[in-house]
Design an enzyme around this catalytic site. Structure first.
Site, PDB file in Angstrom:
ATOM      1  CG  HIS A  73      80.831 -61.741  35.251  1.00 44.41           C
ATOM      2  ND1 HIS A  73      81.186 -60.147  35.885  1.00 44.41           N
ATOM      3  CD2 HIS A  73      80.848 -62.372  36.621  1.00 44.41           C
ATOM      4  CE1 HIS A  73      80.149 -61.122  36.824  1.00 44.41           C
ATOM      5  NE2 HIS A  73      79.942 -61.707  37.414  1.00 44.41           N
ATOM      6  CG  ASP A 105      75.603 -63.467  42.345  1.00 37.89           C
ATOM      7  OD1 ASP A 105      76.503 -63.892  42.369  1.00 37.89           O
ATOM      8  OD2 ASP A 105      75.114 -62.129  40.754  1.00 37.89           O
ATOM      9  CG  HIS A 134      77.779 -67.267  41.663  1.00 35.16           C
ATOM     10  ND1 HIS A 134      80.011 -66.834  41.064  1.00 35.16           N
ATOM     11  CD2 HIS A 134      78.661 -66.444  42.508  1.00 35.16           C
ATOM     12  CE1 HIS A 134      80.357 -66.289  40.795  1.00 35.16           C
ATOM     13  NE2 HIS A 134      79.621 -65.291  42.326  1.00 35.16           N
ATOM     14  CG  ASP A 191      80.026 -63.614  44.935  1.00 32.29           C
ATOM     15  OD1 ASP A 191      81.207 -63.791  44.633  1.00 32.29           O
ATOM     16  OD2 ASP A 191      78.871 -63.384  43.830  1.00 32.29           O
ATOM     17  CG  HIS A 227      83.848 -60.266  37.920  1.00 31.15           C
ATOM     18  ND1 HIS A 227      83.626 -59.185  38.795  1.00 31.15           N
ATOM     19  CD2 HIS A 227      83.439 -60.850  38.556  1.00 31.15           C
ATOM     20  CE1 HIS A 227      82.861 -58.588  39.631  1.00 31.15           C
ATOM     21  NE2 HIS A 227      82.601 -60.561  38.923  1.00 31.15           N
ATOM     22  CD  GLU A 284      82.264 -63.632  40.365  1.00 38.84           C
ATOM     23  OE1 GLU A 284      80.916 -63.474  39.620  1.00 38.84           O
ATOM     24  OE2 GLU A 284      82.384 -63.179  41.676  1.00 38.84           O
ATOM     25  CG  HIS A 286      77.340 -65.947  38.390  1.00 38.22           C
ATOM     26  ND1 HIS A 286      78.574 -66.537  37.839  1.00 38.22           N
ATOM     27  CD2 HIS A 286      77.341 -64.754  39.212  1.00 38.22           C
ATOM     28  CE1 HIS A 286      79.399 -65.221  38.372  1.00 38.22           C
ATOM     29  NE2 HIS A 286      78.920 -64.491  38.421  1.00 38.22           N
TER      30      HIS A 286
END
Length: 427
Positions: A223, A317, A40, A42, A177, A150, A244
Site C-alpha cells: 500500500h 487478500d 494477509h 481480512d 493504507h 494494516e 499482499h
C-alpha cells in the site's frame, strides 16, 4: 470450481510431464507436511461489515457458501482445512476516515475480534507471536494465528501506541493504507494523483521503522508509495515484508512492486507475498480477459526471477477483495496454485516449501533476532511527532465506515483515553 474441473477434464500435461491431477496430489502431500503461511486475510473486516463483530451471529465451523447471509465470505474452517492453510496473519484494519479521530478504537476492536474467534475455535486456531510458535502450532495440527495491522494511521503517530499493539500480539504493521499518514505516503502519491506528505518517510517515520525493528515487528510495505518503500528499505535494520503485493512489471498498478524495489528486497532479505486480487494481477500489460490461477503463478515466477526464491510468499487478500481469479475463489483453493507451479519445470518440492512458509519463517526469525540485538543497546524511542506535521496532513479518505455494536463517539473517546493510559504504563 470451473478451473479445477476443466484442468481434469482436458487432462492437461505440463512441460514437467505431470498432469494437473498428479501435480495436485503432490501439492496436497507437500502442504500436509509443510506449513502454508498466508500474509494477509481480512476476515476480521468482513466480520465487522457483516455482523459488527458479534460472533454469536455466525458459525465458522459451517461451510458458509451454503448459508443465506454469509455466502460471500471467502473464509471458514471447513474451507481452511481443505486448503491446507497452516498459519494466517489475520488483519486488524480500519478505514482511513478514522485517522486522527478514533482509529485506535477501531483497530483495537479488530484485534479483539481476532483474539475472540481464535479462542472460540481453539480446536482449530492457536494464537502465536513467533516463528517458533508457528512451527509448534502446525506440528500440533492447529492453524497458527497472528495479527497484522494494516495502516500506519492505526497508531495515531504515537510510538507508545505502536508498542501497545506489539504487546497485544501484532507482528507487522503496514506503514500506510489508502491514505498518507503524517510520516509516510501511500501508493497514489507514486501514481501522481495525490500530493506527497512525507516524500517517502519523515525523520519521525524513520524512527517508527527503527522502533519496529527494536520491538521485533515486521515493517509492512504493501500500500505504500514507491518512495516510502525505498526509504523504509534503507532505514530498516531487519527484513521487510510486502504482506499482499504483486509484480508491477506484469500488472502496472502502483500497489505492486517495481523491479528496482524487488532488487532492494533481495538485498534486504525481505519477502513479497503475492496478492490474488484480480485488479492487482491482471491489468496492463497482462490484460488477461480471464484471470486465472496461472496469472497469479506468473507473478510468483516473476518475483522469484527478480528477487530470488528466498524472497517470495503468498498473501492472498481473501475477504478483503471482491474479485478473484478462476481457480483461487476462496481459502480452499491454495492447492490449485501449488499444483500449477509444480507443473512448471523450474519448481521443485524444496522451492515450494520456501514459498509456502519457509521464507516467511526465515524473515520473522531474523526480525526477532535483530530485536534481541537492538534491545541490548537501545531504549524504547519516546520522541513525539512535530505538531506541524499533524496539522498539515494531506490525505484522501473514503467515506467513514458505519459504526457497529452501538458504539458512540463518547465511548470511542473514553476507550482511546484508556488505551493511552495503558500505553503510558508500559512505556
Amino acid at each position: 470450481m470451473k478451473f479445477f474441473l476443466s484442468m481434469l477434464l482436458v487432462g492437461v500435461v505440463a512441460v514437467s510431464g505431470k498432469t494437473f491431477e498428479e501435480a495436485l496430489a503432490e501439492a496436497n502431500e507437500i502442504m500436509s507436511n509443510n506449513v502454508l503461511i498466508d500474509g494477509h486475510n481480512d476476515l476480521p473486516w468482513t466480520l465487522w461489515n457483516s455482523i459488527s463483530n458479534q460472533l454469536k451471529k455466525i458459525n465458522l465451523r459451517e461451510d458458509l457458501t451454503k448459508t443465506a447471509n454469509f455466502s460471500h465470505f471467502h473464509t471458514d474452517i471447513p474451507r481452511l482445512r481443505k486448503g491446507k492453510l497452516g498459519a494466517q496473519f489475520w488483519v486488524s484494519y480500519a478505514d482511513c476516515s478514522t485517522q486522527q479521530k478514533d482509529a485506535v478504537l477501531f483497530f483495537l476492536q479488530q484485534v479483539d475480534v481476532i483474539k475472540r474467534y481464535v479462542a472460540q475455535y481453539n480446536d482449530t486456531f492457536e494464537f502465536v507471536t513467533t516463528a517458533q510458535g508457528i512451527s509448534d502450532a502446525f506440528a500440533n495440527g492447529k492453524i497458527a494465528s497472528l495479527i497484522g495491522v494494516e495502516g500506519g494511521h492505526a497508531i495515531n503517530s504515537s510510538l507508545a501506541t505502536l508498542r501497545m499493539f506489539y504487546e497485544l500480539g501484532a507482528r507487522y504493521m503496514t506503514l500506510a493504507h489508502n491514505c498518507n499518514t503524517p510520516w509516510s505516503d501511500y501508493w497514489r502519491v507514486t501514481a501522481g494523483t495525490v500530493p506527497a506528505q512525507a516524500n517517502g518517510l519523515t525523520e519521525f517515520g524513520k524512527k517508527i521503522v527503527l522502533e519496529m525493528n527494536r520491538l521485533g515487528m515486521m515493517v509492512g510495505l504493501s500500500h505504500v508509495s514507491k518512495a516510502t518503500m525505498i526509504a523504509a528499505l534503507d532505514a530498516s535494520r531487519a527484513p521487510v515484508i510486502f504482506s499482499h503485493s504483486s509484480a508491477f512489471a506484469l500488472c502496472n498498478h502502483y500497489r505492486n512492486v517495481q523491479d528496482d524495489v524487488l532488487a532492494k528486497v533481495a538485498t534486504n532479505g525481505g519477502i513479497v507475498m503475492v496478492n490474488f486480487y484480480t485488479q492487482f494481477v491482471g491489468c496492463y500489460p497482462s490484460n488477461g480477459t480471464t484471470i486465472t490461477v496461472d496469472t497469479v503463478a506468473d507473478h510468483i515466477d516473476y518475483i522469484r526471477e527478480k528477487a530470488g526464491i528466498d524472497c517470495v510468499g503468498i498473501g492472498s487478500d481473501y475477504d478483503g477483495v471482491d474479485e478473484l481469479p478462476e481457480g483461487l475463489e476462496d481459502v480452499s483453493t491454495y492447492p490449485n496454485l501449488i499444483a500449477t507451479l509444480l507443473m512448471k519445470p523450474n519448481w521443485s518440492a524444496d522451492d515450494i516449501k520456501k514459498l509456502l512458509g519457509g521464507n516467511l519463517l526465515r524473515v520473522l526469525a531474523r526480525v526477532e533476532e535483530v530485536a534481541r540485538e537492538l534491545q541490548l543497546t537501545m531504549d524504547p524511542i519516546d520522541d513525539l511527532i512535530d505538531s506541524v506535521a499533524l496539522n498539515h496532513l494531506t490525505t484522501l479518505a473514503p467515506p467513514r465506515p458505519t459504526p457497529g455494536a452501538g458504539i458512540t463517539i463518547g465511548q470511542s473517546s473514553m476507550l482511546v483515553a484508556i488505551f493511552s493510559l495503558i500505553a503510558m504504563f508500559f512505556h
